[in-house]
Design an enzyme around this catalytic site. Sequence first.
Site, PDB file in Angstrom:
ATOM      1  N   TYR A   1     -47.602  20.803 -30.287  1.00 14.81           N
ATOM      2  CA  TYR A   1     -46.766  19.895 -31.058  1.00 14.81           C
ATOM      3  C   TYR A   1     -46.805  18.507 -30.415  1.00 14.81           C
ATOM      4  CZ  TYR A   1     -42.744  20.556 -27.765  1.00 14.81           C
ATOM      5  OH  TYR A   1     -41.900  20.595 -26.675  1.00 14.81           O
TER       6      TYR A   1
ATOM      7  N   LEU B   1     -50.310  13.788 -31.172  1.00 13.90           N
ATOM      8  CA  LEU B   1     -50.887  12.448 -31.235  1.00 13.90           C
ATOM      9  C   LEU B   1     -50.298  11.502 -30.206  1.00 13.90           C
ATOM     10  CD1 LEU B   1     -51.174  11.993 -35.114  1.00 13.90           C
ATOM     11  CD2 LEU B   1     -52.777  13.069 -33.511  1.00 13.90           C
TER      12      LEU B   1
ATOM     13  N   THR C   1     -43.318  19.130 -39.695  1.00 17.55           N
ATOM     14  CA  THR C   1     -42.269  18.637 -40.599  1.00 17.55           C
ATOM     15  C   THR C   1     -41.040  18.129 -39.859  1.00 17.55           C
ATOM     16  OG1 THR C   1     -41.286  20.848 -40.834  1.00 17.55           O
ATOM     17  CG2 THR C   1     -42.992  20.233 -42.429  1.00 17.55           C
TER      18      THR C   1
ATOM     19  N   TYR D   1     -34.967  21.647 -37.580  1.00 16.42           N
ATOM     20  CA  TYR D   1     -35.376  20.386 -38.196  1.00 16.42           C
ATOM     21  C   TYR D   1     -34.463  20.069 -39.382  1.00 16.42           C
ATOM     22  CZ  TYR D   1     -39.716  21.301 -35.587  1.00 16.42           C
ATOM     23  OH  TYR D   1     -40.642  21.577 -34.607  1.00 16.42           O
TER      24      TYR D   1
ATOM     25  N   GLN E   1     -46.092  27.705 -28.526  1.00 12.98           N
ATOM     26  CA  GLN E   1     -46.213  26.320 -28.991  1.00 12.98           C
ATOM     27  C   GLN E   1     -45.573  25.395 -27.965  1.00 12.98           C
ATOM     28  OE1 GLN E   1     -44.208  23.715 -32.485  1.00 12.98           O
ATOM     29  NE2 GLN E   1     -45.361  25.477 -33.251  1.00 12.98           N
TER      30      GLN E   1
END
Length: 353
Positions: A196, A199, A23, A57, A168
């Site tokens: 994280y 991509l 998110t 975030y 992470q």
Amino acid sequence: MQIDTVTLKNTQGVTMPKIGIGTWHMGENPQSAKNEVGALRHARDLGFTHFDTAEMYGEGGAEEILGRAFAGQDRDGLFLTSKVYPWNAAKNDMIAACEQSLKRLRTDHIDLYLLHWPGSVPFEETLEDARLLLDQEKIRAFGISNFDTEGLRQIMDAGMGDLVSVNQVMHNIPHRGVELDLFPFMAEQGITAVAYSPLEIGPTTKIPGIAAIAREENLTVAQLVLAWHMTRGLAVPIPKSSRIEHLDDLAAAAQVQLSPSTLDRIDALAPLPPQPVPLEIRLAGWQDCSARDEADRPGHTGPGRERCELRSGEAFTQGQHLPHEAGRSSFLRDANRFGSAKALAQYLILKTS
């Protein structure tokens, strides 16, 4: 969509889905809130149940978006991860921060609560609050983020690893250094890796031959990369997208298993570094503007993209990452002094522009 789970160490049998939805950058723009809420609900309809966020975030905005998206829905079917700022990880401070996250998420517990990156607060203090939060059932599991091999080894050697279930870190095809030292050490300790920025579409697409492999597999580059993660199983990927069509693509790719020969071809195009490298990290203000939607297709441009890449490039190693050793010695420590990573990032951009 069927998603396998992994049982987290140092928990009472807590299981985590092997893929999640991130998110980052959600909750920053009120005009985007409706679409973001809709995207998260669509993701759950597709079968995604693992959602990752942080108080960083949108300064809590992403947590609020998640809370809105799933308000009134069955909480038992969700796995929520959030992260605490290092400067909120001191004794009693982390409990207060967690309670604020719970309020924004509109829930009574967080499934996995992570220390977002190493800071100046002694880890013993952080663990003390983590134990209290576990005892109070406000969190179900505790872990860390952006810890390199040395940092994790120090925790284990000091006998403070009994609560750590997850680390992470950034892991993707262009950035595979963690496979050399960190991931093997984590596997030895039974600590689950979460990836994280899995991509990294822009840099991945620029690797000669990757797009051709994707076409041969009848996949987009984003789908190929996600299938690469899911097939190898080294880390739990948490891609982020607020676009319905991209979420559909990710759901389809999550079920794809690449052949050994395809994996070998990707290895040949993007091999491991010859030796261990400093852990690469990405926090607020350290990425180029085009990274706001990880599943964006190649060629996407948006307002200010070139300017953002130019301005942040020199300060943050061409907008891609900051070596972890530099982060520990200066950036992360200074972030504590500035009060937020975002504030420090803005200061550095102005200072170097």
